[in-house]
Design a protein around this motif. Structure first.
Motif, PDB file in Angstrom:
ATOM      1  N   THR A  83     -15.403 -26.882  99.808  1.00 26.16           N
ATOM      2  CA  THR A  83     -15.342 -25.808 100.815  1.00 26.16           C
ATOM      3  C   THR A  83     -17.497 -25.409 101.034  1.00 26.16           C
ATOM      4  O   THR A  83     -17.405 -24.616 100.408  1.00 26.16           O
ATOM      5  CB  THR A  83     -14.563 -25.122 101.499  1.00 26.16           C
ATOM      6  OG1 THR A  83     -13.507 -25.603 100.719  1.00 26.16           O
ATOM      7  CG2 THR A  83     -14.674 -24.563 102.219  1.00 26.16           C
ATOM      8  N   PHE A  84     -17.655 -25.809 101.988  1.00 23.40           N
ATOM      9  CA  PHE A  84     -19.084 -24.541 102.306  1.00 23.40           C
ATOM     10  C   PHE A  84     -18.447 -23.020 101.986  1.00 23.40           C
ATOM     11  O   PHE A  84     -18.157 -22.607 103.646  1.00 23.40           O
ATOM     12  CB  PHE A  84     -19.720 -25.690 103.455  1.00 23.40           C
ATOM     13  CG  PHE A  84     -20.903 -25.053 103.157  1.00 23.40           C
ATOM     14  CD1 PHE A  84     -22.218 -24.649 103.006  1.00 23.40           C
ATOM     15  CD2 PHE A  84     -21.637 -24.429 104.951  1.00 23.40           C
ATOM     16  CE1 PHE A  84     -23.286 -24.192 103.167  1.00 23.40           C
ATOM     17  CE2 PHE A  84     -22.661 -23.603 105.300  1.00 23.40           C
ATOM     18  CZ  PHE A  84     -23.573 -23.698 103.705  1.00 23.40           C
ATOM     19  N   ARG A  89     -15.987 -24.494 105.660  1.00 22.97           N
ATOM     20  CA  ARG A  89     -15.927 -26.593 106.510  1.00 22.97           C
ATOM     21  C   ARG A  89     -15.776 -27.043 105.583  1.00 22.97           C
ATOM     22  O   ARG A  89     -17.136 -27.134 104.442  1.00 22.97           O
ATOM     23  CB  ARG A  89     -16.691 -26.551 107.386  1.00 22.97           C
ATOM     24  CG  ARG A  89     -16.553 -25.963 108.888  1.00 22.97           C
ATOM     25  CD  ARG A  89     -17.665 -26.224 109.958  1.00 22.97           C
ATOM     26  NE  ARG A  89     -17.430 -27.413 109.982  1.00 22.97           N
ATOM     27  CZ  ARG A  89     -16.198 -28.415 111.220  1.00 22.97           C
ATOM     28  NH1 ARG A  89     -15.974 -27.735 111.508  1.00 22.97           N
ATOM     29  NH2 ARG A  89     -16.339 -29.404 110.842  1.00 22.97           N
ATOM     30  N   VAL A  91     -16.869 -30.336 102.761  1.00 20.72           N
ATOM     31  CA  VAL A  91     -17.834 -31.268 103.371  1.00 20.72           C
ATOM     32  C   VAL A  91     -17.493 -32.083 102.097  1.00 20.72           C
ATOM     33  O   VAL A  91     -16.916 -31.977 100.708  1.00 20.72           O
ATOM     34  CB  VAL A  91     -19.592 -30.875 102.764  1.00 20.72           C
ATOM     35  CG1 VAL A  91     -20.651 -31.268 102.534  1.00 20.72           C
ATOM     36  CG2 VAL A  91     -19.514 -29.595 103.729  1.00 20.72           C
ATOM     37  N   ASN A  93     -20.407 -34.661 100.848  1.00 19.45           N
ATOM     38  CA  ASN A  93     -22.021 -35.137 100.715  1.00 19.45           C
ATOM     39  C   ASN A  93     -22.039 -36.343  99.193  1.00 19.45           C
ATOM     40  O   ASN A  93     -21.794 -36.163  98.269  1.00 19.45           O
ATOM     41  CB  ASN A  93     -22.572 -33.810  99.551  1.00 19.45           C
ATOM     42  CG  ASN A  93     -23.927 -33.714  99.559  1.00 19.45           C
ATOM     43  OD1 ASN A  93     -24.545 -34.757 100.898  1.00 19.45           O
ATOM     44  ND2 ASN A  93     -24.606 -33.159  99.701  1.00 19.45           N
ATOM     45  N   TRP A 118     -24.985 -33.641 106.273  1.00 19.27           N
ATOM     46  CA  TRP A 118     -24.031 -32.337 105.530  1.00 19.27           C
ATOM     47  C   TRP A 118     -23.792 -31.592 106.741  1.00 19.27           C
ATOM     48  O   TRP A 118     -23.007 -31.126 106.876  1.00 19.27           O
ATOM     49  CB  TRP A 118     -25.146 -32.206 104.856  1.00 19.27           C
ATOM     50  CG  TRP A 118     -24.697 -31.372 104.517  1.00 19.27           C
ATOM     51  CD1 TRP A 118     -23.648 -31.232 102.752  1.00 19.27           C
ATOM     52  CD2 TRP A 118     -25.147 -30.066 103.989  1.00 19.27           C
ATOM     53  NE1 TRP A 118     -23.995 -29.640 102.963  1.00 19.27           N
ATOM     54  CE2 TRP A 118     -24.331 -28.688 103.847  1.00 19.27           C
ATOM     55  CE3 TRP A 118     -26.127 -28.894 105.509  1.00 19.27           C
ATOM     56  CZ2 TRP A 118     -24.773 -27.083 103.573  1.00 19.27           C
ATOM     57  CZ3 TRP A 118     -26.310 -27.808 105.765  1.00 19.27           C
ATOM     58  CH2 TRP A 118     -25.338 -27.045 104.231  1.00 19.27           C
ATOM     59  N   SER A 119     -25.149 -31.454 107.533  1.00 20.41           N
ATOM     60  CA  SER A 119     -25.311 -30.561 108.674  1.00 20.41           C
ATOM     61  C   SER A 119     -23.566 -30.377 109.477  1.00 20.41           C
ATOM     62  O   SER A 119     -23.195 -30.024 110.075  1.00 20.41           O
ATOM     63  CB  SER A 119     -26.516 -29.456 109.050  1.00 20.41           C
ATOM     64  OG  SER A 119     -26.779 -31.079 110.153  1.00 20.41           O
ATOM     65  N   GLN A 121     -20.783 -32.005 108.831  1.00 20.12           N
ATOM     66  CA  GLN A 121     -19.834 -31.643 108.261  1.00 20.12           C
ATOM     67  C   GLN A 121     -19.456 -30.128 107.815  1.00 20.12           C
ATOM     68  O   GLN A 121     -18.660 -28.984 108.425  1.00 20.12           O
ATOM     69  CB  GLN A 121     -19.763 -31.879 106.712  1.00 20.12           C
ATOM     70  CG  GLN A 121     -19.544 -33.129 106.943  1.00 20.12           C
ATOM     71  CD  GLN A 121     -19.563 -33.418 105.729  1.00 20.12           C
ATOM     72  OE1 GLN A 121     -18.654 -33.652 104.514  1.00 20.12           O
ATOM     73  NE2 GLN A 121     -20.561 -34.806 105.483  1.00 20.12           N
ATOM     74  N   ALA A 122     -21.524 -28.736 107.240  1.00 21.38           N
ATOM     75  CA  ALA A 122     -21.079 -27.380 107.256  1.00 21.38           C
ATOM     76  C   ALA A 122     -21.084 -26.564 107.688  1.00 21.38           C
ATOM     77  O   ALA A 122     -20.907 -25.804 108.049  1.00 21.38           O
ATOM     78  CB  ALA A 122     -21.709 -27.822 106.483  1.00 21.38           C
TER      79      ALA A 122
END
Length: 155
Positions: A83-84, A89, A91, A93, A118-119, A121-122
């Motif tokens: 979780t970021f 959210r 993620v 990776n 990545w961005s 998702q995060a």
């Protein structure tokens, strides 16, 4: 199994346990690190980055595969799910790691992954729309660097 392959496996086994000291013990004292977010880090920054990430990891799991190594170079693929913390959210990776060895330890570590993926998702919708842009990429990098500097600051 080559000793450097064992070293890679030791590193990711420690990472999976969020054992930063175990990870750091795999590194040469002059290690350098690069990834798309933190970019270029020296040995002190590398140790602090892993310590910070392990300490702050939430809902973290890791899988690694295809660890290969010879006398000088090695690589593997690893997948982290977490979780970021900045957005809450989830993620996943997918990372390819490349290593250079010196004196039986990792002296260069370079991780590569799709920063836009990545961005998305995060960061969610903002990452989907603008995650490819220099503006968002630089903001992510600046935030990561700032967090690392705060973590490293004397308390």
């Amino acid at each position: 199994m080559h000793p450097h392959q064992q070293l890679i496996e030791k590193f990711y086994t420690a990472f999976n346990k969020k054992d930063a000291p175990g990870m750091i013990s795999c590194y040469h004292e002059e290690v350098t690190f690069y990834d798309p977010v933190f970019e270029n880090l020296n040995a002190a920054e590398v140790a602090a980055m892993w310590t910070m990430l392990c300490k702050n990891a939430k809902d973290f799991s890791l899988e690694y595969k295809n660890a290969e190594a010879g006398n000088e170079y090695g690589s593997c693929v690893w997948i982290a799910t977490y979780t970021f913390s900045a957005t809450g959210r989830k993620v996943t990776n997918y990372v390819t790691a490349h290593f250079k060895f010196h004196e039986g330890r990792i002296i260069e570590h370079m991780d590569s992954f799709d920063l836009w993926k990545w961005s998305r998702q995060a960061l969610g919708f903002k990452g989907l729309l603008l995650g490819w842009s220099g503006f968002v990429i630089n903001k992510v990098r600046k935030s990561a660097r700032s967090n690392l500097q705060k973590f490293m600051a004397p308390k």
